[in-house]
Motif scaffolding. Structure first.
Motif, short mmCIF file in Angstrom:
data_model
loop_
_atom_site.label_atom_id
_atom_site.label_comp_id
_atom_site.label_asym_id
_atom_site.label_seq_id
_atom_site.Cartn_x
_atom_site.Cartn_y
_atom_site.Cartn_z
N GLY A 78 0.80 -1.21 0.00
CA GLY A 78 0.00 0.00 0.00
C GLY A 78 0.84 1.27 0.00
O GLY A 78 0.38 2.30 0.48
N TYR A 79 2.07 1.18 -0.50
CA TYR A 79 3.01 2.29 -0.58
C TYR A 79 3.51 2.71 0.82
O TYR A 79 4.09 3.78 0.97
CB TYR A 79 2.39 3.51 -1.28
CG TYR A 79 1.88 3.23 -2.67
CD1 TYR A 79 2.69 3.39 -3.78
CD2 TYR A 79 0.56 2.81 -2.86
CE1 TYR A 79 2.20 3.14 -5.07
CE2 TYR A 79 0.06 2.56 -4.12
CZ TYR A 79 0.89 2.71 -5.22
OH TYR A 79 0.41 2.45 -6.47
N GLY A 80 3.29 1.88 1.81
CA GLY A 80 3.68 2.24 3.17
C GLY A 80 5.17 2.50 3.32
O GLY A 80 5.58 3.48 3.95
N LEU A 81 6.02 1.62 2.77
CA LEU A 81 7.46 1.79 2.87
C LEU A 81 7.91 3.03 2.11
O LEU A 81 8.73 3.81 2.60
CB LEU A 81 8.17 0.55 2.32
CG LEU A 81 9.70 0.61 2.25
CD1 LEU A 81 10.28 0.87 3.64
CD2 LEU A 81 10.27 -0.67 1.65
N VAL A 118 -0.73 4.52 2.00
CA VAL A 118 -0.78 4.41 3.46
C VAL A 118 0.13 5.46 4.09
O VAL A 118 1.32 5.52 3.79
CB VAL A 118 -0.35 3.00 3.92
CG1 VAL A 118 -0.26 2.94 5.45
CG2 VAL A 118 -1.31 1.95 3.39
N GLY A 119 -0.44 6.31 4.95
CA GLY A 119 0.36 7.31 5.66
C GLY A 119 0.56 8.62 4.92
O GLY A 119 1.38 9.43 5.35
N ASP A 121 -1.29 11.13 4.89
CA ASP A 121 -1.69 12.25 5.75
C ASP A 121 -0.53 12.68 6.65
O ASP A 121 -0.31 13.87 6.89
CB ASP A 121 -2.90 11.87 6.59
CG ASP A 121 -2.67 10.60 7.40
OD1 ASP A 121 -1.98 9.69 6.89
OD2 ASP A 121 -3.17 10.50 8.53
N GLY A 122 0.23 11.68 7.15
CA GLY A 122 1.40 12.01 7.95
C GLY A 122 2.44 12.74 7.15
O GLY A 122 3.14 13.64 7.65
N LEU A 123 2.58 12.36 5.87
CA LEU A 123 3.53 13.04 4.99
C LEU A 123 3.14 14.51 4.82
O LEU A 123 4.00 15.40 4.87
CB LEU A 123 3.56 12.33 3.64
CG LEU A 123 4.38 13.00 2.52
CD1 LEU A 123 5.84 13.12 2.92
CD2 LEU A 123 4.23 12.20 1.21
N LEU A 124 1.86 14.77 4.63
CA LEU A 124 1.40 16.15 4.48
C LEU A 124 1.68 16.97 5.74
O LEU A 124 2.09 18.12 5.67
CB LEU A 124 -0.10 16.18 4.16
CG LEU A 124 -0.49 15.75 2.74
CD1 LEU A 124 -2.00 15.62 2.61
CD2 LEU A 124 0.04 16.78 1.72
N CYS A 125 1.46 16.37 6.89
CA CYS A 125 1.74 17.07 8.15
C CYS A 125 3.23 17.38 8.29
O CYS A 125 3.61 18.45 8.79
CB CYS A 125 1.26 16.25 9.34
SG CYS A 125 -0.55 16.20 9.51
N CYS A 126 4.06 16.44 7.87
CA CYS A 126 5.51 16.68 7.93
C CYS A 126 5.91 17.85 7.03
O CYS A 126 6.77 18.67 7.39
CB CYS A 126 6.28 15.42 7.52
SG CYS A 126 6.15 14.09 8.72
#
Length: 1012
Positions: A78-81, A118-119, A121-126
């Motif tokens: 899911g592109y997590g890595l 996957v994740g 949203d966390g990338l955008l916050c970073c």
């Protein structure tokens, strides 16, 4: 060797993470060109391939799409890595990335959003965290521009998949707008500001439920933008018209105050590099050795013309985002308050310094121990305390600013502010942050004015347990002083207040401070307890004086030294009640059992009255325990306090009639005996003298509207506090809600005779609104006990908008209407009389209530008859607006088939012009095929049969509308009727008018009749 991602200075070593990505790319590069290998990679190969693809995307823009297609083909997680590698690049390398790499970083982020990686949203916050406040460099503004475009461009996707990331973006861009809007002359910023404003307004107007996730700091951010017209309009709606945001459950700005902001939002205000440096400083650097670290931090992050605005974000992070462990707290590491003190000194601009102080005290204003963390308020308090005596100016400045906030932050909701600050002081002492507030109140270096103000808060914080519901009345009630003692103040040359030589009677905001109270010892209490019985036997007056002194001394001792009294509250309660019963008087006796004579008023000058007054003035936990003892032993304590407060409110209302003539002579004989006695008792409580000698002075003060209102508010606050304390003790038992407890007391009061009923309902609905409005048990009790005279009185008061029985919550009103169907007939008729009286003078959308009722269940002619009649009467007293007429036209056909026709017929007589105007607009509305039409639903439009028949049979539209409007209306109506009855399309087409004349209009009317 492949190109590098980051720019390194000559003295810097290779970054290991960047090197690992580059080496992975060098190894796998032959596999990154089409045709791609079809083999399934092992976990190690998969990790290396992800690193290589990422490196290729960032360094080879011309092949980026090829690399992404390759990633799509091989991805198994899911592109997590892949996203985790992106996050690490942003957090660790962003500042040093080449511009072209940063540009590719934004591009690949958009790709990750498109595939719902996957994740992401966390990338955008970073990425949001890499935007630096106060930084107007091209690189920083470019990142702002790119990210706001991402959030606007991917709005629908983000809203559906990760809506919370939108609230993070809102926090960031509101914060940035405060800086960007400060420079209106900078044309370079205009396009960026427009985009940022567009995004923030879109969030606030369309997705306010997500904005609430930010919590109370949303208020702080919006206040920084109130000078911007579009945000000023939002702020006005937030404060005055919260229904504009269309968010269920949000009815007042104060609700935002009670929403604590999560620490993750405070991380958005600082970069990861800043966070690491601050955490190192607050975790490893010892106090006294911090100077070189502070100098380095200042040069690195605060050096710049506008960078100091960052200090606000840093202070919010230190207070709410970094809570050191007990190990660190007990070590020699520099404490948070010391770092904040240093940051305050870094502020050169006054507005920045004010914002930093607000950031420091913001959680104080709305502090609730059950919701907030005491670590959020600790730094401000310790900074004030630890600045004594070497930096007393810091203590002066901070305390003065805190009092300024208490007085001015939100004057319409000052009770919340006072309660929050009072709770904060109480919690700090209770949790052991400091042993006692005497370090401030007894500080000789502190300004007398500040000690005086602080004393008020200290007294209020000791007036009750911070864990329980608290009242701010002690802080806000004025202190009365006799003419010989009270003198107006003036400002001396030293800036401190001094007394003038002229004496006059006045009302001040002052309160007696704890330091002015004489020291009480346990022996004092023992002596008074021992003398109580003998005093009562000697004379009733002496017994009351002894009781008053005993209660006052007990409260003082508990405030000065909690738990130091030699007698427990329960034992003291037992002793008091026993001594009075031995002499023929029963405490808290039901008023129906007492003589109803002018010379015997148990609410004035009795032991019960003295106890109730003391509770109202102090609300100390020990006094609450005394009340609880009597309650558990069968005394109607709550009912007596409620009766006392209600009568006080009734007499206070009478003051208004005397204000017109300002006739003080009428007061003593005007039926305001309780109000005068209560004000007199309040004066005696604060000044420790016998109040009977100053009745004439108090009579002067009770003509002051503001003073009287505060007396009444404090009485109901005391009753509410008693209910909250009782509920806490009774938790786990059935029916322990505050509303149920209040109902029990209300029932008791109603059994005490007609004399009390006349002032009971109005006062409690005015002062305990949240516990009563639309409460089924309360409303049912009212209609079951009211006679017709009572009903008329209440309807008159409701019509004058003195109070509300039902509020403005449509859902609550509809729920109450459905429950009322099971009441008896008389109760239902009285209920609808009240509903009609209130809604007729309110802005409630009646159409929603009607549609909810008719569409929510299958109507029964026997069960629903009275409610339908009530709704019809309600329609008759409302104007035929477009929305209401539209609702009537669209009601389903049911057992009450003539309801719509009857409503239209009544409007035809009362307001025909508005009716026809609404019908014409209605025809245009349902002709709109747009699904956003207010008259559209998934099953199409079904027009009420009785409404159509009445329109056809009772009048000709041409007398009220233009010919073209009339034909247009009937044509549309006929088409809808035909579709409703599933007629052939050909018949519909044939029925359309070919000539716009009166003959055609008549044909259409007959054709519609034929269809029906």
């Amino acid at each position: 060797m492949p190109p590098k991602l980051i720019r390194l200075a000559p003295h810097e070593a290779e970054n290991e993470f960047e090197l690992s990505l580059r080496q992975a790319f060098a190894v796998v590069e032959p596999q990154l060109r089409p045709p791609f290998p079809l083999t399934i990679p092992s976990p190690e190969e998969y990790s290396q391939l992800n690193s290589a693809i990422l490196y290729g995307v960032l360094t080879e823009p011309h092949l980026a799409k090829v690399h992404i297609k390759h990633l799509h083909a091989v991805v198994t997680d899911g592109y997590g890595l892949f996203v985790s590698l992106l996050v690490k690049i942003v957090n660790e390398l962003y500042v040093k990335l080449f511009y072209s790499v940063k540009s590719q970083l934004i591009w690949v982020t958009k790709e990750m959003i498109d595939v719902l990686a996957v994740g992401f949203d966390g990338l955008l916050c970073c990425l949001l965290r890499q935007i630096v406040g106060g930084d107007f460099s091209d690189v920083n503004l470019w990142l702002c521009f790119e990210l706001v475009n991402v959030f606007l461009g991917k709005w629908d996707c983000l809203l559906e998949e990760e809506p919370l990331v939108l609230s993070s973006a809102l926090y960031t861009f509101l914060r940035l707008l405060a800086d960007h809007c400060r420079f209106s002359s900078n044309e370079k910023l205009d396009p960026l500001k427009q985009l940022e404003i567009e995004f923030c307004v879109k969030m606030l107007r369309e997705q306010f439920h997500l904005c609430l996730k930010v919590g109370r700091d949303l208020v702080r951010l919006l206040q920084d933008l109130v000078h911007v017209p579009v945000f000023r309009a939002i702020w006005k709606d937030l404060a005055l018209n919260p229904n504009e945001f269309k968010t269920p459950g949000f009815t007042d700005l104060s609700q935002l105050y009670h929403l604590r902001t999560s620490s993750r939002y405070f991380l958005l205000g600082i970069t990861p590099e800043m966070e690491n440096q601050l955490r190192f400083l607050l975790t490893h650097v010892k106090l006294g050795r911090q100077k070189r670290y502070q100098v380095w931090f200042t040069k690195k992050f605060l050096f710049g013309p506008e960078r100091e605005t960052l200090i606000v974000d840093i202070v919010r992070f230190i207070c709410c985002g970094h809570h050191p462990s007990n190990e660190v707290l007990q070590s020699e590491v520099i404490p948070r308050w010391a770092v904040i003190g240093w940051l305050l000194k870094c502020c050169r601009k006054k507005y920045v310094e004010a914002n930093v102080k607000l950031a420091l005290f913001f959680d104080w204003l709305f502090f609730e121990e059950s919701l907030d963390n005491i670590m959020n308020i600790e730094p401000a308090f310790l900074l004030m305390v630890c600045s004594i005596p070497q930096y007393i100016d810091v203590t002066h400045t901070l305390l003065d600013f805190l009092f300024l906030l208490v007085d001015n932050y939100d004057m319409d909701r000052s009770d919340i502010i006072v309660r929050g600050v009072t709770s904060a002081f109480g919690a700090l002492v209770q949790k052991g942050v400091i042993h006692s507030l005497n370090v401030l109140t007894s500080c000789e270096a502190l300004s007398p004015y500040l000690k005086e103000r602080l004393g008020k808060l200290v007294l209020a914080s000791k007036a009750g347990d911070p864990k329980k519901l608290q009242s701010a009345h002690l802080f806000s009630l004025p202190l009365l002083t006799p003419p010989a003692e009270r003198q107006p103040t003036k400002t001396g040359e030293d800036g401190l207040r001094t007394r003038s030589a002229d004496a006059s009677v006045s009302i001040s905001d002052d309160l007696a401070t704890p330091c002015s109270l004489p020291v009480i010892t346990a022996e004092t209490i023992k002596s008074l307890v021992q003398n109580l019985g003998e005093s009562i036997r000697n004379s009733s007056k002496l017994g009351l004086e002894t009781l008053d002194a005993l209660l006052l001394s007990f409260v003082k001792l508990e405030c000065q030294k909690p738990g130091s009294a030699s007698i427990r509250p329960e034992a003291l309660s037992s002793k008091i009640s026993k001594e009075f019963e031995l002499n023929g008087y029963k405490l808290f006796a039901p008023l129906e059992n007492l003589p109803d004579a002018p010379d015997h008023d148990d609410e004035i000058g009795s032991a019960t009255a003295f106890i109730i007054r003391t509770i109202i003035f102090s609300q100390h936990e020990s006094m609450q325990k005394m009340l609880l003892f009597w309650l558990k032993n069968g005394f109607p304590v709550g009912a007596r306090i409620l009766s006392y407060a209600s009568r006080l409110a009734y007499e206070a209302d009478m003051v208004k009639s005397l204000m017109v003539d300002n006739d003080l002579v009428k007061i003593n004989g005007s039926g305001m005996e309780l109000l005068i006695s209560h004000a007199d008792g309040y004066y005696a409580f604060l000044n420790e003298i016998n109040g009977d000698s100053f009745g004439s002075i108090v009579s002067t003060f009770v003509t002051n509207k503001e003073f009287v209102a505060k007396l009444v508010d404090s009485a109901f606050a005391a009753y509410r506090c008693f209910l909250a304390y009782t509920k806490t003790i009774l938790d786990g038992e059935a029916d322990t809600s505050l509303s149920k407890l209040l109902l029990s007391d209300l029932i008791s009061c109603y059994t005490w005779g007609k004399k009390r009923q006349k002032f009971l309902l109005g006062s409690i609905f005015c002062h305990l609104t949240d516990l009563l409005v639309s409460e089924e048990y309360i409303i049912k009790f009212i209609v079951s006990r009211l006679n017709h005279a009572d009903l008329v009185d209440i309807r008159l008061e409701i019509g004058l908008k003195k109070y509300s029985l039902f509020g403005e919550n449509i859902e609550a009103i509809s729920h109450l209407i459905m429950n009322s169907l099971h009441w008896d007939c008389i109760e239902q008729h009285k209920f609808w009389d009240l509903v009609r009286s209130e809604i007729a003078v309110s802005k409630i959308q009646v159409e929603k209530i009607i549609l909810e009722f008719f569409c929510s269940h299958d109507l029964d002619a026997n069960v629903d008859a009275i409610a339908v009649g009530g709704l019809l009467s309600l329609c008759n007293c409302c104007a035929p607006t477009l929305e209401l007429v539209g609702a009537i036209m669209l009601l389903p056909n049911n057992v009450f088939q003539d309801f719509s026709a009857a409503a239209l017929a009544a409007w035809f007589i009362s307001n025909s012009s508005m009716l026809f105007d609404s019908l014409a607009k209605f025809s245009e509305k349902f002709d709109n095929k747009n699904e956003d039409s207010v008259f559209y639903n998934s099953t199409g439009i079904m027009i009420n049969r009785s409404a159509i028949l009445w329109l056809l049979n009772h009048f000709n539209f041409k007398f009220f509308l233009s010919l073209q409007q009339s034909i247009h209306f009937w044509s549309l109506l006929y088409i809808k009727i035909a579709k409703q009855h599933q007629m052939r399309a050909a018949l519909v087409d044939d029925a359309l008018p070919s000539i716009l004349d009166e003959e055609t209009l008549v044909i259409q009317m007959h054709a519609a009749t034929f269809v029906l």
